[in-house]
Design a protein around this motif. Structure first.
Motif, PDB file in Angstrom:
ATOM      1  N   VAL A  78      35.129  58.189 -44.120  1.00 36.22           N
ATOM      2  CA  VAL A  78      35.464  56.994 -43.350  1.00 36.22           C
ATOM      3  C   VAL A  78      36.859  57.227 -42.787  1.00 36.22           C
ATOM      4  O   VAL A  78      37.817  57.396 -43.541  1.00 36.22           O
ATOM      5  CB  VAL A  78      35.460  55.723 -44.241  1.00 36.22           C
ATOM      6  N   THR A  79      36.972  57.269 -41.461  1.00 38.56           N
ATOM      7  CA  THR A  79      38.256  57.563 -40.838  1.00 38.56           C
ATOM      8  C   THR A  79      38.562  56.611 -39.691  1.00 38.56           C
ATOM      9  O   THR A  79      37.664  56.048 -39.083  1.00 38.56           O
ATOM     10  CB  THR A  79      38.317  59.022 -40.330  1.00 38.56           C
ATOM     11  N   ARG A  80      39.851  56.479 -39.411  1.00 37.51           N
ATOM     12  CA  ARG A  80      40.321  55.691 -38.272  1.00 37.51           C
ATOM     13  C   ARG A  80      40.819  56.592 -37.154  1.00 37.51           C
ATOM     14  O   ARG A  80      41.211  56.119 -36.100  1.00 37.51           O
ATOM     15  CB  ARG A  80      41.462  54.776 -38.716  1.00 37.51           C
ATOM     16  N   ASP A  81      40.820  57.888 -37.387  1.00 36.00           N
ATOM     17  CA  ASP A  81      41.452  58.843 -36.485  1.00 36.00           C
ATOM     18  C   ASP A  81      40.411  59.703 -35.779  1.00 36.00           C
ATOM     19  O   ASP A  81      39.713  60.498 -36.419  1.00 36.00           O
ATOM     20  CB  ASP A  81      42.414  59.715 -37.295  1.00 36.00           C
ATOM     21  N   GLU A  83      38.752  66.468 -42.201  1.00 38.56           N
ATOM     22  CA  GLU A  83      39.628  67.554 -42.640  1.00 38.56           C
ATOM     23  C   GLU A  83      41.076  67.204 -42.324  1.00 38.56           C
ATOM     24  O   GLU A  83      41.386  66.770 -41.221  1.00 38.56           O
ATOM     25  CB  GLU A  83      39.288  68.861 -41.909  1.00 38.56           C
ATOM     26  N   ASN A  84      41.933  67.398 -43.277  1.00 35.20           N
ATOM     27  CA  ASN A  84      43.385  67.198 -43.123  1.00 35.20           C
ATOM     28  C   ASN A  84      43.756  65.798 -42.659  1.00 35.20           C
ATOM     29  O   ASN A  84      44.790  65.621 -42.040  1.00 35.20           O
ATOM     30  CB  ASN A  84      43.960  68.245 -42.165  1.00 35.20           C
ATOM     31  N   ASP A  85      42.930  64.816 -42.914  1.00 32.89           N
ATOM     32  CA  ASP A  85      43.230  63.420 -42.563  1.00 32.89           C
ATOM     33  C   ASP A  85      43.689  62.713 -43.839  1.00 32.89           C
ATOM     34  O   ASP A  85      42.862  62.320 -44.659  1.00 32.89           O
ATOM     35  CB  ASP A  85      41.998  62.736 -41.985  1.00 32.89           C
ATOM     36  N   PRO A  86      45.010  62.559 -44.009  1.00 30.93           N
ATOM     37  CA  PRO A  86      45.497  61.948 -45.253  1.00 30.93           C
ATOM     38  C   PRO A  86      45.107  60.480 -45.396  1.00 30.93           C
ATOM     39  O   PRO A  86      45.078  59.958 -46.510  1.00 30.93           O
ATOM     40  CB  PRO A  86      47.013  62.104 -45.153  1.00 30.93           C
ATOM     41  N   ALA A  87      44.782  59.823 -44.304  1.00 28.01           N
ATOM     42  CA  ALA A  87      44.433  58.397 -44.364  1.00 28.01           C
ATOM     43  C   ALA A  87      42.934  58.155 -44.513  1.00 28.01           C
ATOM     44  O   ALA A  87      42.511  57.016 -44.686  1.00 28.01           O
ATOM     45  CB  ALA A  87      44.951  57.692 -43.113  1.00 28.01           C
ATOM     46  N   GLY A 140      40.482  47.112 -38.805  1.00 32.07           N
ATOM     47  CA  GLY A 140      40.696  47.992 -37.660  1.00 32.07           C
ATOM     48  C   GLY A 140      39.444  48.751 -37.302  1.00 32.07           C
ATOM     49  O   GLY A 140      38.357  48.477 -37.815  1.00 32.07           O
ATOM     50  N   ASP A 141      39.589  49.730 -36.412  1.00 27.26           N
ATOM     51  CA  ASP A 141      38.483  50.547 -35.943  1.00 27.26           C
ATOM     52  C   ASP A 141      38.285  51.745 -36.863  1.00 27.26           C
ATOM     53  O   ASP A 141      39.252  52.411 -37.244  1.00 27.26           O
ATOM     54  CB  ASP A 141      38.735  51.037 -34.525  1.00 27.26           C
ATOM     55  N   TYR A 142      37.025  52.025 -37.175  1.00 30.82           N
ATOM     56  CA  TYR A 142      36.653  53.127 -38.055  1.00 30.82           C
ATOM     57  C   TYR A 142      35.423  53.822 -37.503  1.00 30.82           C
ATOM     58  O   TYR A 142      34.701  53.263 -36.677  1.00 30.82           O
ATOM     59  CB  TYR A 142      36.281  52.614 -39.455  1.00 30.82           C
ATOM     60  N   ALA A 143      35.155  55.016 -38.028  1.00 28.32           N
ATOM     61  CA  ALA A 143      33.890  55.715 -37.814  1.00 28.32           C
ATOM     62  C   ALA A 143      33.530  56.391 -39.129  1.00 28.32           C
ATOM     63  O   ALA A 143      34.407  56.809 -39.892  1.00 28.32           O
ATOM     64  CB  ALA A 143      33.992  56.737 -36.693  1.00 28.32           C
ATOM     65  N   ILE A 144      32.230  56.489 -39.389  1.00 31.00           N
ATOM     66  CA  ILE A 144      31.734  57.070 -40.638  1.00 31.00           C
ATOM     67  C   ILE A 144      30.862  58.271 -40.313  1.00 31.00           C
ATOM     68  O   ILE A 144      30.055  58.230 -39.384  1.00 31.00           O
ATOM     69  CB  ILE A 144      30.880  56.053 -41.415  1.00 31.00           C
ATOM     70  N   SER A 174      31.533  56.776 -29.976  1.00 27.17           N
ATOM     71  CA  SER A 174      30.123  56.400 -30.130  1.00 27.17           C
ATOM     72  C   SER A 174      29.812  55.862 -31.522  1.00 27.17           C
ATOM     73  O   SER A 174      28.872  55.106 -31.698  1.00 27.17           O
ATOM     74  CB  SER A 174      29.219  57.603 -29.870  1.00 27.17           C
ATOM     75  N   ALA A 175      30.605  56.265 -32.504  1.00 31.26           N
ATOM     76  CA  ALA A 175      30.382  55.851 -33.894  1.00 31.26           C
ATOM     77  C   ALA A 175      31.345  54.757 -34.335  1.00 31.26           C
ATOM     78  O   ALA A 175      31.214  54.212 -35.425  1.00 31.26           O
ATOM     79  CB  ALA A 175      30.517  57.061 -34.811  1.00 31.26           C
ATOM     80  N   ARG A 176      32.277  54.420 -33.488  1.00 34.65           N
ATOM     81  CA  ARG A 176      33.337  53.462 -33.849  1.00 34.65           C
ATOM     82  C   ARG A 176      32.796  52.044 -34.018  1.00 34.65           C
ATOM     83  O   ARG A 176      31.954  51.580 -33.261  1.00 34.65           O
ATOM     84  CB  ARG A 176      34.421  53.459 -32.771  1.00 34.65           C
ATOM     85  N   PHE A 177      33.323  51.367 -35.041  1.00 30.10           N
ATOM     86  CA  PHE A 177      33.022  49.954 -35.280  1.00 30.10           C
ATOM     87  C   PHE A 177      34.302  49.290 -35.762  1.00 30.10           C
ATOM     88  O   PHE A 177      35.232  49.957 -36.201  1.00 30.10           O
ATOM     89  CB  PHE A 177      31.894  49.794 -36.318  1.00 30.10           C
ATOM     90  N   ARG A 178      34.338  47.982 -35.657  1.00 29.10           N
ATOM     91  CA  ARG A 178      35.515  47.223 -36.085  1.00 29.10           C
ATOM     92  C   ARG A 178      35.257  46.616 -37.450  1.00 29.10           C
ATOM     93  O   ARG A 178      34.281  45.904 -37.641  1.00 29.10           O
ATOM     94  CB  ARG A 178      35.858  46.117 -35.088  1.00 29.10           C
ATOM     95  N   LEU A 179      36.170  46.891 -38.384  1.00 28.54           N
ATOM     96  CA  LEU A 179      36.131  46.275 -39.711  1.00 28.54           C
ATOM     97  C   LEU A 179      37.066  45.082 -39.696  1.00 28.54           C
ATOM     98  O   LEU A 179      38.252  45.227 -39.419  1.00 28.54           O
ATOM     99  CB  LEU A 179      36.568  47.268 -40.792  1.00 28.54           C
ATOM    100  N   SER A 180      36.512  43.904 -39.957  1.00 27.14           N
ATOM    101  CA  SER A 180      37.312  42.680 -39.985  1.00 27.14           C
ATOM    102  C   SER A 180      37.676  42.361 -41.429  1.00 27.14           C
ATOM    103  O   SER A 180      37.119  42.936 -42.361  1.00 27.14           O
ATOM    104  CB  SER A 180      36.516  41.519 -39.371  1.00 27.14           C
TER     105      SER A 180
END
Length: 155
Positions: free
Chosen positions: A54-57, A65-69, A91-95, A135-141
């Motif tokens: 699960v990433t925001r970047d 890979e190498n995503d500390p968040a 915020g915006d995430y993709a899985i 294309s995979a992005r969604f907003r987490l409220s």
């Protein structure tokens, strides 16, 4: 009276500090957190592991890979089909999900084609390579979200 005066002074200063901290949190850009539930569908077997990223970047999508968040978890397929992530900032995430059927912690390929299942939030269409983050992005409220992800197998 000296002791009572000091106690009232301490209580008043503590209340002011609490109000200042609340204002900082509200105005300082700290996002409220929400819960994300991920349901995995259409698995072809109960073998191996599910690796969930699960990433925001966008730069670290889909492998984190190498995503500390990033939030990464692995689960035995035989034990779970649904995973909850608590206290994620809004915020915006993709899985991205990998069904690592043989448990070797990597996506196996044959002639560049995945031999194991992959899936992405919002279930975007893709054929050559993974979908874009957008294309995979969604907003987490702060109220949370549920993503039901269908696994795809090419071989």
């Amino acid at each position: 009276t000296g002791s009572a005066g000091r106690t009232r002074g301490w209580a008043a200063s503590t209340a002011k500090a609490g109000a200042a901290a609340a204002a900082f949190l509200l105005l300082g850009g700290v996002s409220p957190s929400g819960q994300l539930e991920v349901n995995v569908e259409d698995l072809r077997s109960n073998n191996g592991l599910l690796h969930i990223c699960v990433t925001r970047d966008a730069e670290h999508f889909p492998d984190c890979e190498n995503d500390p968040a990033a939030t990464r978890e692995s689960f035995r397929v035989a034990e779970t089909r649904s995973v909850r992530f608590a206290n994620l900032p809004s915020g915006d995430y993709a899985i991205a999900i990998l069904h690592d059927e043989n448990g070797n912690s990597r996506l196996d390929r044959f002639a560049g084609i995945p031999r194991e299942g992959i899936g992405f939030s919002r279930n975007p269409r893709f054929s050559f390579g993974p979908p874009r983050f957008s294309s995979a992005r969604f907003r987490l409220s702060p109220h949370g979200d549920v993503q039901s992800i269908r696994m795809r197998y090419f071989l």
